[in-house]
Motif scaffolding. Structure first.
Motif, PDB file in Angstrom:
ATOM      1  N   VAL A 160      16.700   7.540  -4.047  1.00 32.25           N
ATOM      2  CA  VAL A 160      15.822   8.519  -3.647  1.00 32.25           C
ATOM      3  C   VAL A 160      14.580   7.742  -3.145  1.00 32.25           C
ATOM      4  O   VAL A 160      14.189   6.551  -3.253  1.00 32.25           O
ATOM      5  CB  VAL A 160      15.303   9.129  -5.111  1.00 32.25           C
ATOM      6  N   LYS A 161      13.864   8.502  -2.474  1.00 31.82           N
ATOM      7  CA  LYS A 161      12.586   7.967  -1.763  1.00 31.82           C
ATOM      8  C   LYS A 161      11.369   8.234  -2.730  1.00 31.82           C
ATOM      9  O   LYS A 161      11.167   9.224  -3.482  1.00 31.82           O
ATOM     10  CB  LYS A 161      12.169   8.673  -0.363  1.00 31.82           C
ATOM     11  N   ALA A 162      10.536   7.333  -2.752  1.00 37.35           N
ATOM     12  CA  ALA A 162       9.349   7.372  -3.711  1.00 37.35           C
ATOM     13  C   ALA A 162       8.182   6.971  -2.803  1.00 37.35           C
ATOM     14  O   ALA A 162       8.227   5.952  -2.112  1.00 37.35           O
ATOM     15  CB  ALA A 162       9.733   6.445  -4.698  1.00 37.35           C
ATOM     16  N   SER A 163       6.972   7.516  -3.370  1.00 40.01           N
ATOM     17  CA  SER A 163       5.837   6.861  -2.643  1.00 40.01           C
ATOM     18  C   SER A 163       5.192   5.741  -3.774  1.00 40.01           C
ATOM     19  O   SER A 163       5.077   5.894  -4.863  1.00 40.01           O
ATOM     20  CB  SER A 163       4.652   8.141  -2.655  1.00 40.01           C
ATOM     21  N   VAL A 164       4.952   4.490  -3.337  1.00 42.27           N
ATOM     22  CA  VAL A 164       4.996   3.434  -4.171  1.00 42.27           C
ATOM     23  C   VAL A 164       3.471   2.902  -3.750  1.00 42.27           C
ATOM     24  O   VAL A 164       3.071   2.458  -2.738  1.00 42.27           O
ATOM     25  CB  VAL A 164       6.006   2.489  -4.308  1.00 42.27           C
ATOM     26  N   LEU A 165       2.566   2.638  -4.762  1.00 37.86           N
ATOM     27  CA  LEU A 165       1.302   2.055  -4.736  1.00 37.86           C
ATOM     28  C   LEU A 165       1.259   0.428  -4.904  1.00 37.86           C
ATOM     29  O   LEU A 165       1.790   0.132  -6.138  1.00 37.86           O
ATOM     30  CB  LEU A 165       0.158   2.676  -5.624  1.00 37.86           C
ATOM     31  N   HIS A 166       1.045  -0.394  -3.908  1.00 35.72           N
ATOM     32  CA  HIS A 166       1.096  -1.681  -3.902  1.00 35.72           C
ATOM     33  C   HIS A 166      -0.326  -2.193  -4.115  1.00 35.72           C
ATOM     34  O   HIS A 166      -0.364  -3.547  -4.423  1.00 35.72           O
ATOM     35  CB  HIS A 166       1.753  -2.178  -2.782  1.00 35.72           C
ATOM     36  N   GLY A 167      -1.605  -1.584  -3.753  1.00 38.55           N
ATOM     37  CA  GLY A 167      -2.795  -2.090  -3.878  1.00 38.55           C
ATOM     38  C   GLY A 167      -3.729  -0.969  -3.401  1.00 38.55           C
ATOM     39  O   GLY A 167      -3.065   0.131  -3.272  1.00 38.55           O
ATOM     40  N   ALA A 168      -4.969  -1.212  -3.592  1.00 42.19           N
ATOM     41  CA  ALA A 168      -5.791  -0.147  -3.266  1.00 42.19           C
ATOM     42  C   ALA A 168      -5.662   0.382  -2.008  1.00 42.19           C
ATOM     43  O   ALA A 168      -5.538  -0.099  -0.896  1.00 42.19           O
ATOM     44  CB  ALA A 168      -7.226  -0.668  -3.252  1.00 42.19           C
ATOM     45  N   LYS A 169      -5.305   1.667  -1.802  1.00 38.64           N
ATOM     46  CA  LYS A 169      -5.034   2.462  -0.841  1.00 38.64           C
ATOM     47  C   LYS A 169      -3.689   2.144   0.009  1.00 38.64           C
ATOM     48  O   LYS A 169      -3.719   2.326   1.425  1.00 38.64           O
ATOM     49  CB  LYS A 169      -6.194   2.324   0.170  1.00 38.64           C
ATOM     50  N   VAL A 176      -3.789  -1.986 -12.757  1.00 39.72           N
ATOM     51  CA  VAL A 176      -2.096  -1.918 -12.378  1.00 39.72           C
ATOM     52  C   VAL A 176      -1.734  -3.253 -12.243  1.00 39.72           C
ATOM     53  O   VAL A 176      -2.225  -4.022 -11.580  1.00 39.72           O
ATOM     54  CB  VAL A 176      -2.161  -1.082 -10.859  1.00 39.72           C
ATOM     55  N   ARG A 177      -0.584  -3.377 -12.879  1.00 38.18           N
ATOM     56  CA  ARG A 177      -0.015  -4.996 -13.065  1.00 38.18           C
ATOM     57  C   ARG A 177       1.317  -5.067 -12.164  1.00 38.18           C
ATOM     58  O   ARG A 177       1.983  -5.903 -12.122  1.00 38.18           O
ATOM     59  CB  ARG A 177       0.181  -5.277 -14.425  1.00 38.18           C
ATOM     60  N   GLU A 178       1.863  -3.903 -11.624  1.00 46.62           N
ATOM     61  CA  GLU A 178       3.184  -3.658 -10.795  1.00 46.62           C
ATOM     62  C   GLU A 178       3.105  -2.658  -9.962  1.00 46.62           C
ATOM     63  O   GLU A 178       2.280  -1.668 -10.240  1.00 46.62           O
ATOM     64  CB  GLU A 178       4.240  -3.917 -11.744  1.00 46.62           C
ATOM     65  N   PRO A 179       3.890  -2.652  -8.760  1.00 48.87           N
ATOM     66  CA  PRO A 179       3.953  -1.559  -7.970  1.00 48.87           C
ATOM     67  C   PRO A 179       4.204   0.097  -8.612  1.00 48.87           C
ATOM     68  O   PRO A 179       5.148  -0.493  -9.554  1.00 48.87           O
ATOM     69  CB  PRO A 179       4.840  -1.903  -6.974  1.00 48.87           C
ATOM     70  N   MET A 180       3.288   0.826  -8.392  1.00 46.65           N
ATOM     71  CA  MET A 180       3.551   1.792  -9.284  1.00 46.65           C
ATOM     72  C   MET A 180       3.524   3.307  -8.457  1.00 46.65           C
ATOM     73  O   MET A 180       2.738   3.588  -7.528  1.00 46.65           O
ATOM     74  CB  MET A 180       2.315   2.272 -10.391  1.00 46.65           C
ATOM     75  N   GLN A 211       7.950  11.234  -6.238  1.00 48.36           N
ATOM     76  CA  GLN A 211       9.386  10.749  -5.581  1.00 48.36           C
ATOM     77  C   GLN A 211      10.239  11.858  -5.689  1.00 48.36           C
ATOM     78  O   GLN A 211       9.975  13.002  -6.318  1.00 48.36           O
ATOM     79  CB  GLN A 211       9.634   9.659  -6.459  1.00 48.36           C
ATOM     80  N   GLU A 212      11.256  11.692  -4.886  1.00 52.34           N
ATOM     81  CA  GLU A 212      12.226  12.980  -4.610  1.00 52.34           C
ATOM     82  C   GLU A 212      12.709  13.411  -6.031  1.00 52.34           C
ATOM     83  O   GLU A 212      12.965  14.635  -6.060  1.00 52.34           O
ATOM     84  CB  GLU A 212      13.116  12.525  -3.642  1.00 52.34           C
ATOM     85  N   MET A 213      13.205  12.587  -6.719  1.00 49.17           N
ATOM     86  CA  MET A 213      13.871  12.992  -8.195  1.00 49.17           C
ATOM     87  C   MET A 213      13.351  12.115  -9.198  1.00 49.17           C
ATOM     88  O   MET A 213      13.146  10.778  -8.985  1.00 49.17           O
ATOM     89  CB  MET A 213      15.185  12.714  -8.127  1.00 49.17           C
ATOM     90  N   VAL A 214      13.308  12.803 -10.437  1.00 41.58           N
ATOM     91  CA  VAL A 214      13.174  11.816 -11.675  1.00 41.58           C
ATOM     92  C   VAL A 214      14.135  12.225 -12.608  1.00 41.58           C
ATOM     93  O   VAL A 214      14.685  13.415 -12.603  1.00 41.58           O
ATOM     94  CB  VAL A 214      11.699  12.142 -12.114  1.00 41.58           C
ATOM     95  N   LEU A 259       6.687  12.962   1.636  1.00 39.92           N
ATOM     96  CA  LEU A 259       6.062  11.829   1.062  1.00 39.92           C
ATOM     97  C   LEU A 259       5.372  11.053   2.250  1.00 39.92           C
ATOM     98  O   LEU A 259       4.383  10.689   1.750  1.00 39.92           O
ATOM     99  CB  LEU A 259       7.419  10.842   0.703  1.00 39.92           C
ATOM    100  N   ASP A 260       5.482  11.241   3.335  1.00 33.45           N
ATOM    101  CA  ASP A 260       4.728  10.517   4.357  1.00 33.45           C
ATOM    102  C   ASP A 260       3.299  10.822   4.337  1.00 33.45           C
ATOM    103  O   ASP A 260       2.404  10.369   5.125  1.00 33.45           O
ATOM    104  CB  ASP A 260       5.299  10.532   5.598  1.00 33.45           C
ATOM    105  N   LYS A 261       3.087  12.016   4.076  1.00 32.61           N
ATOM    106  CA  LYS A 261       1.777  12.659   3.914  1.00 32.61           C
ATOM    107  C   LYS A 261       0.720  12.373   2.993  1.00 32.61           C
ATOM    108  O   LYS A 261      -0.450  12.738   2.808  1.00 32.61           O
ATOM    109  CB  LYS A 261       1.663  14.320   4.282  1.00 32.61           C
ATOM    110  N   ILE A 262       1.288  11.678   1.940  1.00 32.99           N
ATOM    111  CA  ILE A 262       0.624  11.603   0.595  1.00 32.99           C
ATOM    112  C   ILE A 262      -0.900  10.659   0.748  1.00 32.99           C
ATOM    113  O   ILE A 262      -1.578  11.060   0.247  1.00 32.99           O
ATOM    114  CB  ILE A 262       1.439  10.818  -0.419  1.00 32.99           C
TER     115      ILE A 262
END
Length: 379
Positions: A7-16, A60-64, A132-135, A350-353
């Motif tokens: 599944v594809k997911a939007s993942v935060l790795h740092g500010a913005k 945040v201590r890991e990609p989320m 994300q697409e599925m949970v 997801l690309d527009k998030i």
């Protein structure tokens, strides 16, 4: 059923720093359902994580993956699930309490110390959010939507639950008078919940004239009060400012009648001067619901609250509200304003998030429209 899917997911790795990534999602456990997430509203806490990679003192201590105001469609069910079927549309209640502690057994699972809440970095490892697409999610915490409630309204069940929980803790009675400080999404929904509860009059206040005008024009409130853009510095000036604002609240009129001191105040800003105003505006024996999380340490005229026996009541998320909120939405109650109007901007996919989060940080969009609730559509 395959043992796992991609599944594809939007993942935060740092500010913005949001990235679309692929992750492996196992088949749902025996008590879980697999949900295709289709509608997600962006929340203020999500925006803090996106903008600062933290929310207050929570780092945040890991990609989320962010997102928790969500609804979707059941795509698969675990072997023990009988309450839901493939194709059911559900609103996701994303906080998972321990269900064993004293608070959980009292029904107050929202303040369970073992709470694991999607898109919050408080617990580690972090519980990944719903963008994300599925949970996979426990069937117990997936609430079936009737045919008359759309997935967009299903995504509003979460913030509406905050308002409903605040209303319940306020013990709001029919005929009450209500002040709402802050006309953002949560403030508007608190006003809506008050209307459904039979409030005699609802006054809403905000520094943005367009927001309070929106509230009155769309039936969320009966009277609007624009808060002056002032920044008093000393405690004496702050209290004088609050007393003056409270006098304006008391002088507000609904159907030609002055409102006076209110029964309940919903403080949705977290701003110190608003807490002062709430104390001065609330009648003896009334309640102030502390919903806004803005300023963590405040100096309050506590003797003014004590002399009137005004209760200062904390509100954190919600408990046992999803079924009643869904029933309220399905009931088509004439007292309920069209809460869907608070969804002011929509982004597809997801690309527009990242664009959606940048919009959520604004007061108005490029066309001059209010920004109240931004929704991500992944249908």
């Amino acid at each position: 059923m395959p043992s796992s899917i991609e599944v594809k997911a939007s993942v935060l790795h740092g500010a913005k720093d949001l990235r679309v990534e692929t992750r492996s999602l196992p088949a749902p456990a025996a008590n879980e359902v697999q949900v295709a997430v289709q509608a997600t509203g962006l929340c203020g806490s999500d925006l803090h994580y996106f903008s600062h990679y933290r929310n207050g003192d929570i780092l945040v201590r890991e990609p989320m993956t962010l997102g928790h105001e969500s609804a979707g469609v059941v795509m698969a069910t675990g072997s023990e699930v009988s309450s839901l079927s493939v194709g059911d549309r559900v609103a996701l209640e994303v906080g998972l309490p321990c269900e064993e502690c004293e608070l959980c057994k009292q029904g107050r699972y929202n303040i369970c110390k073992g709470m694991n809440f999607r898109s919050s970095a408080k617990a580690f490892p972090h519980s990944q959010g719903t963008l994300q697409e599925m949970v996979n999610h426990p069937a117990k915490w997936c609430h079936k939507l009737p045919a008359s409630v759309s997935l967009e309204y299903g995504a509003l069940v979460e913030p509406l639950s905050v308002a409903m929980h605040a209303r319940d803790r306020a013990n709001l009675k029919p005929g009450s008078t209500v002040l709402v400080l802050g006309a953002g999404a949560v403030g508007l929904l608190c006003a809506a919940a008050s209307k459904v509860s039979g409030a005699k009059s609802v006054i809403i206040a905000d520094i943005q004239a367009d927001r309070v005008n929106f509230a009155v024009e769309n039936g969320f409130a009966d009277a609007a009060l624009v808060v002056p853009m002032a920044r008093p510095q000393t405690i004496e000036d702050k209290l004088a400012f609050a007393k003056d604002l409270a006098e304006k609240v008391l002088a507000s009129t609904v159907k030609g009648e002055a409102v006076g001191e209110v029964t309940v105040t919903f403080e949705c800003t977290g701003v110190e001067s608003c807490m002062h105003t709430a104390i001065y505006s609330t009648k003896p024996g009334g309640r102030i619901m502390i919903i806004g999380m803005g300023t963590p340490i405040q100096t309050l005229p506590i003797s003014a609250a004590s002399l009137k026996e005004v209760d200062l009541v904390g509100v954190f998320r919600y408990a046992n509200t999803y079924p009643q909120v869904i029933n309220m939405l399905a009931s088509k109650n004439e007292a309920l304003p069209d809460v869907g109007k608070i969804i002011t901007q929509r982004y597809k996919g997801l690309d527009k998030i990242p664009e959606a989060f940048n919009m959520a940080a604004k007061v108005k969009d490029e066309k001059g429209n209010l920004v109240l609730k931004v929704l991500v559509d992944m249908s």
